[in-house]
Design a protein around this motif. Structure first.
Motif, PDB file in Angstrom:
ATOM      1  N   ASP A 303       0.838  -1.217   0.000  1.00  0.00           N
ATOM      2  CA  ASP A 303       0.000   0.000   0.000  1.00  0.00           C
ATOM      3  C   ASP A 303       0.865   1.256   0.000  1.00  0.00           C
ATOM      4  O   ASP A 303       0.626   2.211  -0.742  1.00  0.00           O
ATOM      5  CB  ASP A 303      -0.901   0.027   1.242  1.00  0.00           C
ATOM      6  CG  ASP A 303      -2.107  -0.886   1.049  1.00  0.00           C
ATOM      7  OD1 ASP A 303      -2.300  -1.349  -0.092  1.00  0.00           O
ATOM      8  OD2 ASP A 303      -2.813  -1.138   2.038  1.00  0.00           O
ATOM      9  N   LEU A 306       2.566   1.726  -3.244  1.00  0.00           N
ATOM     10  CA  LEU A 306       1.589   2.204  -4.225  1.00  0.00           C
ATOM     11  C   LEU A 306       1.307   3.689  -4.041  1.00  0.00           C
ATOM     12  O   LEU A 306       1.226   4.458  -4.997  1.00  0.00           O
ATOM     13  CB  LEU A 306       0.275   1.441  -4.063  1.00  0.00           C
ATOM     14  CG  LEU A 306       0.045   0.297  -5.039  1.00  0.00           C
ATOM     15  CD1 LEU A 306      -1.282  -0.356  -4.761  1.00  0.00           C
ATOM     16  CD2 LEU A 306       0.105   0.818  -6.471  1.00  0.00           C
ATOM     17  N   PHE A 307       1.181   4.083  -2.760  1.00  0.00           N
ATOM     18  CA  PHE A 307       0.920   5.500  -2.472  1.00  0.00           C
ATOM     19  C   PHE A 307       2.046   6.359  -3.053  1.00  0.00           C
ATOM     20  O   PHE A 307       1.798   7.370  -3.727  1.00  0.00           O
ATOM     21  CB  PHE A 307       0.824   5.717  -0.956  1.00  0.00           C
ATOM     22  CG  PHE A 307       0.713   7.168  -0.601  1.00  0.00           C
ATOM     23  CD1 PHE A 307      -0.528   7.785  -0.570  1.00  0.00           C
ATOM     24  CD2 PHE A 307       1.849   7.932  -0.348  1.00  0.00           C
ATOM     25  CE1 PHE A 307      -0.627   9.133  -0.280  1.00  0.00           C
ATOM     26  CE2 PHE A 307       1.756   9.279  -0.068  1.00  0.00           C
ATOM     27  CZ  PHE A 307       0.511   9.876  -0.017  1.00  0.00           C
ATOM     28  N   ALA A 309       4.149   5.588  -5.428  1.00  0.00           N
ATOM     29  CA  ALA A 309       4.166   5.554  -6.896  1.00  0.00           C
ATOM     30  C   ALA A 309       3.118   6.503  -7.458  1.00  0.00           C
ATOM     31  O   ALA A 309       3.371   7.235  -8.413  1.00  0.00           O
ATOM     32  CB  ALA A 309       3.897   4.129  -7.374  1.00  0.00           C
ATOM     33  N   ARG A 310       1.913   6.520  -6.804  1.00  0.00           N
ATOM     34  CA  ARG A 310       0.852   7.416  -7.295  1.00  0.00           C
ATOM     35  C   ARG A 310       1.236   8.873  -7.071  1.00  0.00           C
ATOM     36  O   ARG A 310       0.960   9.731  -7.900  1.00  0.00           O
ATOM     37  CB  ARG A 310      -0.462   7.120  -6.577  1.00  0.00           C
ATOM     38  CG  ARG A 310      -1.071   5.841  -7.071  1.00  0.00           C
ATOM     39  CD  ARG A 310      -2.575   5.843  -6.849  1.00  0.00           C
ATOM     40  NE  ARG A 310      -3.070   4.482  -6.942  1.00  0.00           N
ATOM     41  CZ  ARG A 310      -3.396   3.748  -5.901  1.00  0.00           C
ATOM     42  NH1 ARG A 310      -3.319   4.235  -4.671  1.00  0.00           N
ATOM     43  NH2 ARG A 310      -3.814   2.526  -6.059  1.00  0.00           N
ATOM     44  N   ALA A 311       1.871   9.115  -5.924  1.00  0.00           N
ATOM     45  CA  ALA A 311       2.272  10.500  -5.625  1.00  0.00           C
ATOM     46  C   ALA A 311       3.288  11.003  -6.645  1.00  0.00           C
ATOM     47  O   ALA A 311       3.340  12.190  -6.956  1.00  0.00           O
ATOM     48  CB  ALA A 311       2.858  10.587  -4.220  1.00  0.00           C
ATOM     49  N   ASP A 312       4.103  10.062  -7.172  1.00  0.00           N
ATOM     50  CA  ASP A 312       5.106  10.453  -8.182  1.00  0.00           C
ATOM     51  C   ASP A 312       4.455  10.802  -9.504  1.00  0.00           C
ATOM     52  O   ASP A 312       4.992  11.584 -10.289  1.00  0.00           O
ATOM     53  CB  ASP A 312       6.082   9.298  -8.434  1.00  0.00           C
ATOM     54  CG  ASP A 312       7.076   9.188  -7.297  1.00  0.00           C
ATOM     55  OD1 ASP A 312       7.131  10.134  -6.495  1.00  0.00           O
ATOM     56  OD2 ASP A 312       7.782   8.163  -7.215  1.00  0.00           O
ATOM     57  N   ALA A 313       3.288  10.154  -9.767  1.00  0.00           N
ATOM     58  CA  ALA A 313       2.650  10.370 -11.070  1.00  0.00           C
ATOM     59  C   ALA A 313       2.087  11.782 -11.143  1.00  0.00           C
ATOM     60  O   ALA A 313       1.397  12.224 -10.229  1.00  0.00           O
ATOM     61  CB  ALA A 313       1.522   9.359 -11.262  1.00  0.00           C
ATOM     62  N   THR A 315      -0.273  12.891 -12.661  1.00  0.00           N
ATOM     63  CA  THR A 315      -1.717  13.021 -12.887  1.00  0.00           C
ATOM     64  C   THR A 315      -2.511  13.092 -11.571  1.00  0.00           C
ATOM     65  O   THR A 315      -3.687  13.427 -11.588  1.00  0.00           O
ATOM     66  CB  THR A 315      -2.240  11.803 -13.671  1.00  0.00           C
ATOM     67  OG1 THR A 315      -1.764  10.635 -13.016  1.00  0.00           O
ATOM     68  CG2 THR A 315      -1.817  11.821 -15.112  1.00  0.00           C
ATOM     69  N   SER A 316      -1.830  12.759 -10.451  1.00  0.00           N
ATOM     70  CA  SER A 316      -2.586  12.716  -9.188  1.00  0.00           C
ATOM     71  C   SER A 316      -3.182  14.082  -8.875  1.00  0.00           C
ATOM     72  O   SER A 316      -2.489  15.085  -8.842  1.00  0.00           O
ATOM     73  CB  SER A 316      -1.696  12.289  -8.022  1.00  0.00           C
ATOM     74  OG  SER A 316      -0.390  12.167  -8.409  1.00  0.00           O
TER      75      SER A 316
END
Ligand code: ADP
Length: 479
Positions: A303, A306-307, A309-313, A315-316
């Motif tokens: 988790d 994943l958090f 990785a999403r924060a790096d994107a 698009t978040s």
């Protein structure tokens, strides 16, 4: 056409510009020289004619009879560059004196209307007499005798054919000079452009040599021309950053593999032992219960990863809202109250601020910092969580008087999976991702995360968030 020009090499463009500017300069110089030579010759010719008229006028005025005694030379006897015809005639048309052959000449070339006796003739007229001959003509009236009652006509014609020949050959030479100059300036342009651009080629070759395994190579301290030094410096800085990121990434992969290997090995070991012989349902239940803990640890790790990785994107997108930061930190403190009490640590909240953030993330950051502070502070210690608003920024600070962080570890504690002493880490995530998440949360809000610490005295973590605009309605988001 524009498209092709855009794809031209710099060397070609420089050569073209160099050639064009040199050609233009030469052409302007040539035009000026031509014009100045032509006007000089014309001036000289006019001066010659004016002088002849003046001499004859003087002669006619001072001794009118003397003129008829003049015996002008024939043109053939004159020097080649100063051949001229002259004729003095009465107003009735009767010739007083003339250069031999003047009558034939007059039949071919019409003279311009004469200047008046009181005018000073300055400019003659050039005419083409055919057969490659051209003449500059001047005619003027002259007063005869001191009383000046009678007038004579003076006509002078200067052979200027040689001037034309001279100008023609000058024009030809200028054209040769221009063509030669154009070729020379293009060749020089190619040479200069190539020589000037050689360092650029060298710098390009140097950049080609850089690869993932050769990131330590640098373009400096080689001496590049001044214009390229900035590029080399920028390139070296980029390499430094890439090398650093690359090392961190390799380290992260190694740490991640290690982090996953331990629980998987535990699970495999337990399953192996359980299956080595037939077990009672109670024993199987115990094995499953203990496996569940490992599964939960793994799920938490995944988790968190994943958090991040999403924060790096890029698009978040965050669901920002304005809320009371003091109330939010109080909620987190209450959540940890029991644990703090158990460990004999006092937790205090201070300050007031209205923050503009994603409430869940704000609380998660506070929670990670507070949990760390509780984990690394001894019994009887104190943790202060404070919020403060300053110049449109909300500063969240969590300080403790715990064990602190050695200075050599301080620059890396926000790295993913980095732990000062893995054996001592007791945090719930425990995988060295807590601070990495804190840093990501601050970055997601356009803020920053910093840490100060002194071993044995304590640590202080500082996060910044945007402050809520004053007219925004402050609300407390639910925990
Ligand atoms: P973890 O989730 O394993 O605690 P973190 O990323 O939160 O990992 O922290 C990384 C390391 O930073 C920890 O292993 C710990 O050594 C150190 N650290 C974090 N907070 C504190 C603190 N308040 N006092 C001392 N050391 C700390």
């Amino acid at each position: 056409m524009k498209h092709i020009a855009r794809r031209w090499s710099i060397a070609r463009r420089l050569t073209l510009l160099y050639g064009a500017s040199s050609f233009l300069m030469l052409a302007l110089a040539a035009i000026y020289l031509y014009w100045s030579l032509a006007s000089n010759l014309e001036r000289e010719d006019n001066a010659f004619l004016t002088d002849k008229v003046r001499v004859l006028r003087n002669l006619l005025r001072d001794s009118p009879g003397g003129v008829s005694l003049l015996a002008p030379q024939s043109v053939a006897e004159m020097p080649r560059l100063l051949q001229y015809f002259v004729r003095v005639s009465k107003a009735t048309g009767q010739t007083v004196v003339e250069t031999p052959g003047m009558s034939d000449f007059m039949a071919q070339v019409p003279f311009p209307s004469p200047f008046g006796a009181d005018e000073t003739p300055e400019i003659g007229i050039e005419v083409d007499a055919g057969a490659g001959k051209s003449f500059r003509l001047m005619s003027a009236w002259a007063k005869v005798g001191p009383s000046g009652s009678e007038q004579y006509l003076i006509q002078v014609a200067l052979d200027v054919s040689d001037d034309d020949v001279l100008m023609r050959s000058f024009r030809r030479n200028l054209v040769f000079l221009l063509i030669g100059g154009l070729v020379f300036s293009c060749v020089m342009g190619i040479f200069i452009a190539r020589k000037g651009l050689r360092p650029l080629e060298e710098i390009a070759q140097a950049t080609y040599r850089v690869s993932a395994s050769q990131l330590h190579g640098r373009l400096l301290p080689k001496h590049w021309p001044k214009e390229l030094e900035l590029l080399a410096k920028g390139f070296d800085r980029m390499l430094e950053r890439l090398e650093d990121s690359f090392t961190r990434l390799s380290q992260f992969s190694a740490d991640l593999a290690h982090e996953l290997r331990t629980p998987i090995n535990n699970l495999r070991g337990q399953a192996g032992v359980a299956l080595s012989r037939v077990r009672s349902p109670d024993e199987y239940q115990r094995v499953l219960e203990s496996s569940l803990e490992e599964y939960e640890r793994l799920a938490r790790l995944i988790d968190n990863l994943l958090f991040l990785a999403r924060a790096d994107a890029p698009t978040s997108n965050l669901q920002h809202s304005s809320f009371d930061a003091r109330q939010a930190i109080e909620t987190v403190r209450e959540f940890y109250e029991a644990l703090a009490g158990e460990r004999g640590i006092t937790v205090v909240c201070e300050g007031n601020a209205k923050v503009e953030a994603e409430p869940t993330l704000f609380r998660q950051a506070t929670s990670n910092l507070l949990s760390n502070a509780l984990n690394f502070t001894a019994r009887g210690g104190k943790v202060v969580v404070s919020v403060r608003q300053n110049n449109g920024v909300v500063e969240l600070t969590v300080s403790d008087n715990g064990c602190g962080i050695p200075p050599e570890h301080l620059p890396r504690i926000f790295d993913r999976l980095y732990r000062v002493d893995p054996a001592r880490s007791q945090s719930p995530s425990g995988a060295g991702l807590g601070l990495a998440i804190v840093k990501s949360i601050a970055a997601l809000h356009g803020g920053a995360a910093t840490a100060q610490s002194e071993p044995g005295k304590g640590s202080c973590f500082r996060l910044t968030f945007p402050a809520a605009s004053s007219d925004a309605q402050a609300t407390l988001a639910p925990m």
